[in-house]
Design a protein around this motif. Structure first.
Motif, PDB file in Angstrom:
ATOM      1  N   HIS A  24       0.424  49.506  68.151  1.00  0.00           N
ATOM      2  CA  HIS A  24      -0.097  50.213  69.327  1.00  0.00           C
ATOM      3  C   HIS A  24      -1.474  50.769  68.994  1.00  0.00           C
ATOM      4  N   GLU A  25      -2.226  51.002  70.036  1.00  0.00           N
ATOM      5  CA  GLU A  25      -3.545  51.574  69.832  1.00  0.00           C
ATOM      6  C   GLU A  25      -3.421  52.959  69.201  1.00  0.00           C
ATOM      7  N   GLN A  26      -4.326  53.246  68.321  1.00  0.00           N
ATOM      8  CA  GLN A  26      -4.347  54.586  67.731  1.00  0.00           C
ATOM      9  C   GLN A  26      -5.120  55.515  68.656  1.00  0.00           C
ATOM     10  N   LYS A  27      -4.524  56.663  68.913  1.00  0.00           N
ATOM     11  CA  LYS A  27      -5.201  57.616  69.769  1.00  0.00           C
ATOM     12  C   LYS A  27      -6.448  58.129  69.062  1.00  0.00           C
ATOM     13  N   ALA A  28      -7.595  57.943  69.710  1.00  0.00           N
ATOM     14  CA  ALA A  28      -8.848  58.411  69.121  1.00  0.00           C
ATOM     15  C   ALA A  28      -9.025  59.894  69.405  1.00  0.00           C
ATOM     16  N   GLU A  29      -9.516  60.609  68.412  1.00  0.00           N
ATOM     17  CA  GLU A  29      -9.799  62.026  68.603  1.00  0.00           C
ATOM     18  C   GLU A  29     -10.926  62.180  69.622  1.00  0.00           C
ATOM     19  N   PRO A  30     -10.815  63.165  70.505  1.00  0.00           N
ATOM     20  CA  PRO A  30     -11.851  63.329  71.548  1.00  0.00           C
ATOM     21  C   PRO A  30     -13.256  63.383  70.985  1.00  0.00           C
ATOM     22  N   ALA A  31     -13.435  64.021  69.818  1.00  0.00           N
ATOM     23  CA  ALA A  31     -14.781  64.184  69.272  1.00  0.00           C
ATOM     24  C   ALA A  31     -15.340  62.877  68.737  1.00  0.00           C
ATOM     25  N   SER A  32     -14.421  61.935  68.337  1.00  0.00           N
ATOM     26  CA  SER A  32     -14.899  60.720  67.701  1.00  0.00           C
ATOM     27  C   SER A  32     -14.717  59.470  68.557  1.00  0.00           C
ATOM     28  N   GLY A  42      -8.545  51.847  66.968  1.00  0.00           N
ATOM     29  CA  GLY A  42      -7.962  50.749  66.209  1.00  0.00           C
ATOM     30  C   GLY A  42      -6.476  50.593  66.493  1.00  0.00           C
ATOM     31  N   TRP A  43      -5.782  49.871  65.609  1.00  0.00           N
ATOM     32  CA  TRP A  43      -4.368  49.556  65.802  1.00  0.00           C
ATOM     33  C   TRP A  43      -3.523  50.148  64.678  1.00  0.00           C
ATOM     34  N   VAL A  44      -2.330  50.605  65.052  1.00  0.00           N
ATOM     35  CA  VAL A  44      -1.385  51.197  64.109  1.00  0.00           C
ATOM     36  C   VAL A  44      -0.049  50.486  64.274  1.00  0.00           C
ATOM     37  N   GLU A  45       0.599  50.148  63.148  1.00  0.00           N
ATOM     38  CA  GLU A  45       1.896  49.486  63.233  1.00  0.00           C
ATOM     39  C   GLU A  45       2.917  50.435  63.856  1.00  0.00           C
TER      40      GLU A  45
END
Length: 400
Positions: free
Chosen positions: A155-163, A171-174
């Motif tokens: 699944h998509e990795q949740k990006a931090e709002p600041a970055s 990116g992707w996370v298992e």
């Protein structure tokens, strides 16, 4: 050692050879099976030489500035060696030369030949993904089977709002527990897309080249508790020896769900989105799979729903399906049976209007209808169908 994948089917006139050169460029060529190996190797050398020629063109300007002219690059030496390490004669036919375990050498590079390894011919994810509902990919394999393949869900990795703005995504996370053919996203996946990496395999634990597919949209929130959840409490397991659990269901063909009559008269209490096919399919797949049925009989099944949705989904749960379309219609009957419990002996698809006219069993009914021409005409215009499967229970010697 890199792999050179060879597909060679006796019933086809050509075989294919696929490999990746050292510069990263993929090569895929088809050759006649009866052609001498030497011609195929010469073609491979020519293709590999083109890669060198392109690299030489890039440095043409530099050579001109230096006032030097270099001879054109020579073609690489290409050989095929058997599993015993012996060079295969160039007059051997391609079909005989390209054996599993042979080694193809192109210049200094060596490739292990894999003949007819498991390969994916189709890999798709559903368009609609709901949290709490199983995601069943459509998987078709050659020289292998979906049940013997390896699955990895991400699944998509949740990006931090600041970055997120700077990184363009996380990116992707298992996914935890994402090693089965069917994956059920949770509420934590809402708003995230899914990715599946599938490695095709067969019963001999031989594996081919992996492929990946990403969902077209993110996971959306599910409807919450459903009426069938309570029924599933009684059907968590498949029926034991001597018992058969059967489910029958009219699933409402999409061509009927999208009519004005359906929206305003038949189902005015349904929100418009709940009559949409993608939404309904998610609920149908979860409900039908949750009954752990041995036999499922469905009516009003769209051809595309059977092929692209219910067929692949129920196949993932161990059920084999057969479809019978009505005459001049895009919907019909579908019957699914559990593969590890039944063997299909025969299938009989019957159009009732034809049976009425042709079968001697219905002569008495034909004679009575003849007295009512209007009724007879209406009956003969009906597209009603009957699907009959003769199954043998594989668990018992006396059958069922």
């Amino acid at each position: 050692m890199e792999r050179a994948v060879v597909r060679c089917v006796p019933a086809e006139p050509k075989l294919s050879v696929s490999f990746v050169l050292g510069d990263g460029s993929a090569r895929h060529m088809q050759r006649d099976q009866a052609e001498p190996l030497g011609r195929a190797l010469a073609r491979i050398a020519n293709n590999a030489g083109k890669g060198h020629a392109k690299a030489a063109k890039k440095s043409k300007k530099a050579k001109a500035e230096a006032g030097a002219s270099l001879p054109p690059p020579s073609l690489p030496t290409v050989c095929l060696f058997s599993r015993d390490g012996e060079a295969v004669a160039e007059d051997v036919p391609n079909a005989e030369a390209w054996q599993d375990g042979a080694v193809l050498q192109i210049g200094e590079a060596r490739y292990r030949v894999e003949r007819n390894p498991p390969a994916l011919t189709e890999l798709q994810l559903p368009r609609s993904l709901l949290a709490g509902f199983p995601v069943c990919p459509k998987v078709r394999a050659e020289f292998g089977s979906p049940s013997d393949s390896v699955y990895r869900w991400y699944h998509e990795q949740k990006a931090e709002p600041a970055s997120s703005a700077a990184a363009g995504g996380g990116g992707w996370v298992e996914a935890a527990g994402g090693t089965e053919r069917v994956f059920t996203p949770s509420n934590a996946h809402i708003g995230l897309r899914l990715k599946l990496v599938c490695t095709p395999g067969n019963s001999q634990q031989r594996y081919g080249v992996a492929r990946e597919v990403e969902s077209s949209g993110p996971v959306e929130a599910g409807p919450g508790a459903c009426t069938f959840d309570a029924r599933h409490l009684y059907t968590k397991r498949v029926a034991g020896p001597g018992l058969i659990r059967t489910v029958t269901y009219n699933i409402l063909a999409d061509i009927y769900a999208q009519t004005e009559l359906s929206r305003t008269v038949l189902y005015p209490y349904c929100a418009p989105y709940s009559l949409e096919l993608d939404y309904r399919q998610n609920l149908l797949k979860k409900e039908l799979a949750g009954y752990s049925a041995d036999i499922i009989c469905l009516q009003e099944v769209d051809k595309s729903v059977f092929t692209d949705s219910l067929g692949p989904a129920l196949d993932a749960f161990g059920l084999e399906g057969l479809l019978k379309l009505k005459e001049k219609q895009h919907e019909g009957l579908a019957t699914f049976y559990r593969r590890d419990k039944f063997n299909l002996l025969s299938q009989h698809d019957i159009a009732l209007n034809h049976a009425l006219l042709e079968s001697p069993l219905h002569k008495e009914l034909r004679d009575k209808l003849a007295s009512y021409p209007q009724v007879q005409e209406k009956v003969q215009q009906r597209s009603s169908a009957l699907q009959v499967l003769v199954l043998e229970c594989g668990l018992y010697s006396d059958g069922l």
